[in-house]
Design an enzyme around this catalytic site. Sequence first.
Site, PDB file in Angstrom:
ATOM      1  N   ASP A 118       0.905  -1.774   0.392  1.00  0.00           N
ATOM      2  CA  ASP A 118      -0.021  -0.130  -0.112  1.00  0.00           C
ATOM      3  C   ASP A 118       0.828   1.368   0.134  1.00  0.00           C
ATOM      4  O   ASP A 118       0.888   1.975  -1.038  1.00  0.00           O
ATOM      5  CB  ASP A 118      -0.643  -0.025   1.582  1.00  0.00           C
ATOM      6  CG  ASP A 118      -2.140  -0.845   0.839  1.00  0.00           C
ATOM      7  OD1 ASP A 118      -3.330  -0.867   0.893  1.00  0.00           O
ATOM      8  OD2 ASP A 118      -1.845  -1.875   1.630  1.00  0.00           O
TER       9      ASP A 118
ATOM     10  N   THR B 238      -6.887  -4.475  -0.472  1.00  0.00           N
ATOM     11  CA  THR B 238      -5.886  -5.824   0.439  1.00  0.00           C
ATOM     12  C   THR B 238      -5.750  -6.501   1.406  1.00  0.00           C
ATOM     13  O   THR B 238      -5.285  -7.880   0.658  1.00  0.00           O
ATOM     14  CB  THR B 238      -5.313  -4.203   1.813  1.00  0.00           C
ATOM     15  OG1 THR B 238      -5.036  -3.208   1.571  1.00  0.00           O
ATOM     16  CG2 THR B 238      -4.233  -4.806   2.611  1.00  0.00           C
TER      17      THR B 238
END
Length: 388
Positions: free
Chosen positions: A105, A186
């Site tokens: 990320d 995610t």
Amino acid sequence: MTDVRRSNGRRPRPHGVTGVTRVGWPPSWRGQRAATAFVHQARKQAKGARMSSQLPPGPIGLTSVETLALGAVREACLIARSLAATIQTTPVVRKADDSPVTVADFAVQCWIARCLTATEIPLIGEESAEALAAAGPEMLESVHAALPAGLRPRHPNELLLWLNRASQVRSAPGGCWWLLDPIDGTKGFLRGGQYAICLALVREGTPVFGLLGCPALPQSGIPLGNIGQPAGVLLLGHRSSGAWQSSLSEAAAWRAIQCSDSGSIGAKIRICESRDLRHAWRGLLDRSLERLGVSAAPVRIDSQCKYALVARGDAEVYARLPRDPSYVEKTWDHAAGAVIAQAAGARVSDLDGLPLDFSRGVALVGRGLLVASPRWHTALLDALRNAG
């Protein structure tokens, strides 16, 4: 304090800061040239699976800004894929809402924010420099190591400057801005499933250009379960030029894509929905499908890959039905996918049939989401209203 200057009248740079555009300032001509050279260097050093960014064939006509974004997202896909192979040994932190944040990320947002510096267009991104700093030195070092060799900054702390370019902008700046979700899905990334790198260019509150990098999505079909390390795909949508798909491993092989409009109302159709049960109100969806006489078992998939499936005709419907009416969607979770699906001929609206409103920066205005081919959108929207 003594004002120390060089013979040319300029103050020396602080130790460890080398050529980073100052946060909050529009980059100078020199800054633009440096940022553009940075991306060109990344492409030049790409070898093996790291392919150079080429324009899609056909009537696409990308601007230099869009071409720069395309190269940044392709390289970001390769960064994320590399990290996915070692995700079990890399640090993960939790946000206040308990959602996970990984090295990928932060690394992807750092990379894309740095690459887009030359565009002088404000960037709204999901992650922040404050979050990376709070994650601790192990996370910062891991993010630094994840960037391509020879292109990472000299000191890990410079990554905070790269991230700051996005984290300082949280409301719609007016005119034109970028929206970035560095790793959408995610949880899918962590489990070896689907995830996407999502970048959109928004103009006057409307996404006009979108990129989806899907490193785990096959070239066609609906993925079921964990599928290892396929070729991956890159999707591009432009309101004036349609939607396109390319393999990550074959940068020049672009093909036009279009949503499916086959089948008749009452037939079996393909529907995808979120794996997160907060956004999958199956009772409402099942009642709506029953009204249409539809036999369908929705496939649950992480990330904006669901938009990609509708855009390229592998599914007819993507329904996002939040259980909590007070839940507020984030713009970066939908902008890129929405413009790609619309460019491919699909209709995108909230559950009231209204266009999604991206004009307020982070918060997306609207209740729920329905993405479908034109044949199905109106019929399913009416059924959802009557079943609700």
